[in-house]
Design an enzyme around this catalytic site. Structure first.
Site, PDB file in Angstrom:
ATOM      1  N   GLY A  55       0.831  -1.211   0.000  1.00  0.00           N
ATOM      2  CA  GLY A  55       0.000   0.000   0.000  1.00  0.00           C
ATOM      3  C   GLY A  55       0.859   1.251   0.000  1.00  0.00           C
ATOM      4  NE  ARG A  85      -1.275  -5.040  -1.320  1.00  0.00           N
ATOM      5  CZ  ARG A  85      -1.870  -3.863  -1.089  1.00  0.00           C
ATOM      6  NH1 ARG A  85      -2.636  -3.299  -1.988  1.00  0.00           N
ATOM      7  NH2 ARG A  85      -1.691  -3.248   0.055  1.00  0.00           N
ATOM      8  CG  ASP A 134       1.961  -6.125   7.948  1.00  0.00           C
ATOM      9  OD1 ASP A 134       1.543  -5.719   6.846  1.00  0.00           O
ATOM     10  OD2 ASP A 134       1.243  -6.692   8.793  1.00  0.00           O
ATOM     11  CB  THR A 145       2.237   1.406   6.806  1.00  0.00           C
ATOM     12  OG1 THR A 145       0.931   1.275   7.380  1.00  0.00           O
ATOM     13  CG2 THR A 145       3.249   1.306   7.929  1.00  0.00           C
ATOM     14  CG  ASP A 201      -3.280   1.063   8.026  1.00  0.00           C
ATOM     15  OD1 ASP A 201      -3.996   2.069   7.826  1.00  0.00           O
ATOM     16  OD2 ASP A 201      -3.383   0.008   7.382  1.00  0.00           O
ATOM     17  CG  ASP A 226      -0.077  -1.864   9.984  1.00  0.00           C
ATOM     18  OD1 ASP A 226       0.927  -1.227   9.606  1.00  0.00           O
ATOM     19  OD2 ASP A 226      -0.744  -2.578   9.227  1.00  0.00           O
ATOM     20  NE  ARG A 246      -6.482  -3.755   4.901  1.00  0.00           N
ATOM     21  CZ  ARG A 246      -5.663  -4.171   3.955  1.00  0.00           C
ATOM     22  NH1 ARG A 246      -5.877  -5.326   3.376  1.00  0.00           N
ATOM     23  NH2 ARG A 246      -4.635  -3.455   3.552  1.00  0.00           N
ATOM     24  CB  ALA A 260     -15.051  11.164  17.791  1.00  0.00           C
TER      25      ALA A 260
HETATM   26  P1  ADP Z   1       2.066  -4.048   2.675  1.00  0.00           P
HETATM   27  O1  ADP Z   1       3.553  -4.052   2.550  1.00  0.00           O
HETATM   28  O2  ADP Z   1       1.482  -2.698   2.460  1.00  0.00           O
HETATM   29  O3  ADP Z   1       1.611  -4.738   3.953  1.00  0.00           O
HETATM   30  P2  ADP Z   1       1.208  -6.416   1.113  1.00  0.00           P
HETATM   31  O4  ADP Z   1       0.773  -7.200   2.303  1.00  0.00           O
HETATM   32  O5  ADP Z   1       0.316  -6.396  -0.054  1.00  0.00           O
HETATM   33  O6  ADP Z   1       1.489  -4.889   1.440  1.00  0.00           O
HETATM   34  O7  ADP Z   1       2.634  -6.980   0.655  1.00  0.00           O
HETATM   35  C1  ADP Z   1       3.312  -6.442  -0.449  1.00  0.00           C
HETATM   36  C2  ADP Z   1       4.026  -7.523  -1.206  1.00  0.00           C
HETATM   37  O8  ADP Z   1       5.015  -8.134  -0.362  1.00  0.00           O
HETATM   38  C3  ADP Z   1       3.163  -8.692  -1.655  1.00  0.00           C
HETATM   39  O9  ADP Z   1       2.458  -8.422  -2.840  1.00  0.00           O
HETATM   40  C4  ADP Z   1       4.217  -9.758  -1.872  1.00  0.00           C
HETATM   41  O10 ADP Z   1       4.882  -9.582  -3.089  1.00  0.00           O
HETATM   42  C5  ADP Z   1       5.177  -9.492  -0.714  1.00  0.00           C
HETATM   43  N1  ADP Z   1       4.825 -10.352   0.438  1.00  0.00           N
HETATM   44  C6  ADP Z   1       3.877 -10.148   1.377  1.00  0.00           C
HETATM   45  N2  ADP Z   1       3.833 -11.155   2.272  1.00  0.00           N
HETATM   46  C7  ADP Z   1       4.774 -12.050   1.878  1.00  0.00           C
HETATM   47  C8  ADP Z   1       5.213 -13.326   2.376  1.00  0.00           C
HETATM   48  N3  ADP Z   1       4.663 -13.881   3.451  1.00  0.00           N
HETATM   49  N4  ADP Z   1       6.215 -13.958   1.683  1.00  0.00           N
HETATM   50  C9  ADP Z   1       6.781 -13.413   0.590  1.00  0.00           C
HETATM   51  N5  ADP Z   1       6.401 -12.211   0.090  1.00  0.00           N
HETATM   52  C10 ADP Z   1       5.417 -11.531   0.704  1.00  0.00           C
END
Ligand code: ADP
Length: 328
Positions: A16, A77, A108, A131, A133, A135, A177, A192
């Site tokens: 994100g 992603r 994360d 991020t 969030d 989080d 989320r 609020a």
């Molecule tokens: P964010 O980093 O915002 O939490 P995502 O959860 O969509 O976003 O993760 C971004 C990208 O990181 C995923 O599309 C994937 O390519 C990689 N990724 C996420 N989780 C894993 C995992 N458990 N193992 C390997 N790659 C991962």
């Protein structure tokens, strides 16, 4: 720390997007170039590693982006990166360019990917928490949170004007989320009456009682801020129950949605991103690997990526008490 000479580094934004990612890329590029490294931008997160969409970045390439939301390297992603075969292709492409260090700006999920990659291959990975969030554990601040929360505050202030004119009850849904920080901060800052977050069990009966009591006292303007990931449900679900139980209230819903991700980063987010970007390069140079750069008590702090994704920041119960007291 395994101190291996680094000469070429890659930077990517993944998952994100968040306002301030551009400022972080700029800091990585300019710090890298300052130290005589070759810096490469990887386009669309891990997808760019797999597609070999990798290009050299010079200082001028990152001119005039510090004030822009989004990310000029794009983000995405990438399904293939979850699989060892996908990560092997990514490694081959990085090696082709001679890249021997990576800076991953993301949340994360992106850190989980980086953690696996750095365990499998000899390319050190440094994470920067990008991020909205907040989080992630191991940092009091994340790149984009301040901008997102200020966007939410500005929007809710506007909603307050119209709800006040009509004596309405508004349920405003903000992003988050798994984390209620945007809801908590924007809710407190806009006065609020109730703030509903994923970290605490939502007591719907207590909410109805408090709103009914305010109706009785003719406090007709009531604002409820709910995080999208609240276990009870989002704004629509909450509004449905309120309409059934307090039919006299003029209940409206507003879902702020993606406006919270965009916009020019605040000064605070630009500073955080610049500071962290600088430290990401320093970290690679001193041989750090598999850590996230964060800020704790105003000092740079390094947290293993695995720990950053496993543990969430905790919202203190005192905050919820303050919300109750101030809304009376
Ligand atoms: P964010 O980093 O915002 O939490 P995502 O959860 O969509 O976003 O993760 C971004 C990208 O990181 C995923 O599309 C994937 O390519 C990689 N990724 C996420 N989780 C894993 C995992 N458990 N193992 C390997 N790659 C991962």
């Amino acid at each position: 720390m395994d101190k291996k000479k680094i000469s070429k580094i890659g930077v990517l934004t993944s998952g994100g997007d968040s306002p301030g990612m551009n400022a972080a890329i700029r800091a990585v590029v300019r710090t890298g170039n300052y130290y005589g490294l070759e810096v490469f931008g990887i386009v669309r997160g891990y997808s760019g590693m797999l597609d070999n969409d990798i290009r050299r970045l010079h200082n001028r390439d990152v001119a005039n982006i510090i004030q822009r939301g989004g990310t000029f390297l794009k983000t995405a992603r990438c399904k293939e990166f979850y699989e060892p075969e996908g990560r092997a292709i990514a490694y081959e492409n990085l090696k082709r360019h001679g890249i021997d260090g990576l800076v991953i700006i993301g949340g994360d999920g992106s850190f989980k990917g980086a953690q696996k990659f750095s365990a499998e291959y000899d390319i050190p990975c440094i994470g920067l928490p990008g991020t909205i969030d907040k989080d992630i554990a191991g940092s009091d601040v994340t790149i984009g949170f301040d901008t997102a929360v200020n966007t939410a505050v500005e929007a809710i202030d506007k909603i307050r004007d119209t709800m006040d004119a009509h004596d309405r009850l508004f349920i405003v849904e903000v992003m988050g989320r798994d984390a209620g920080y945007i809801a908590l901060h924007s809710g407190i800052a806009t006065g609020a009456e109730n703030i509903l977050i994923p970290e605490t069990e939502t007591d719907i009966e207590a909410l109805i009682t408090s709103l009914t009591e305010k109706e009785r006292r003719k406090k007709l303007v009531n604002l409820v801020v709910v995080a999208e990931g609240d276990k009870f449900g989002g704004a629509e679900e909450i509004a449905k129950i309120i309409r059934q139980r307090i039919p006299t209230a003029d209940t409206r819903v507003c879902i702020l949605g993606h406006i919270q991700r965009g916009g020019s980063p605040t000064c605070s987010d630009r500073l955080i991103a610049s500071h962290m970007g600088y430290y990401a390069v320093e970290s690679l140079l001193v041989g750090r690997n598999n850590v996230m750069v964060g800020v704790v008590n105003n000092k740079m702090h390094y947290t293993p990526l695995g720990k950053a994704v496993k543990e969430k920041q905790k919202i203190g119960q005192e905050w919820m008490k303050i919300v109750k007291i101030l809304a009376s």
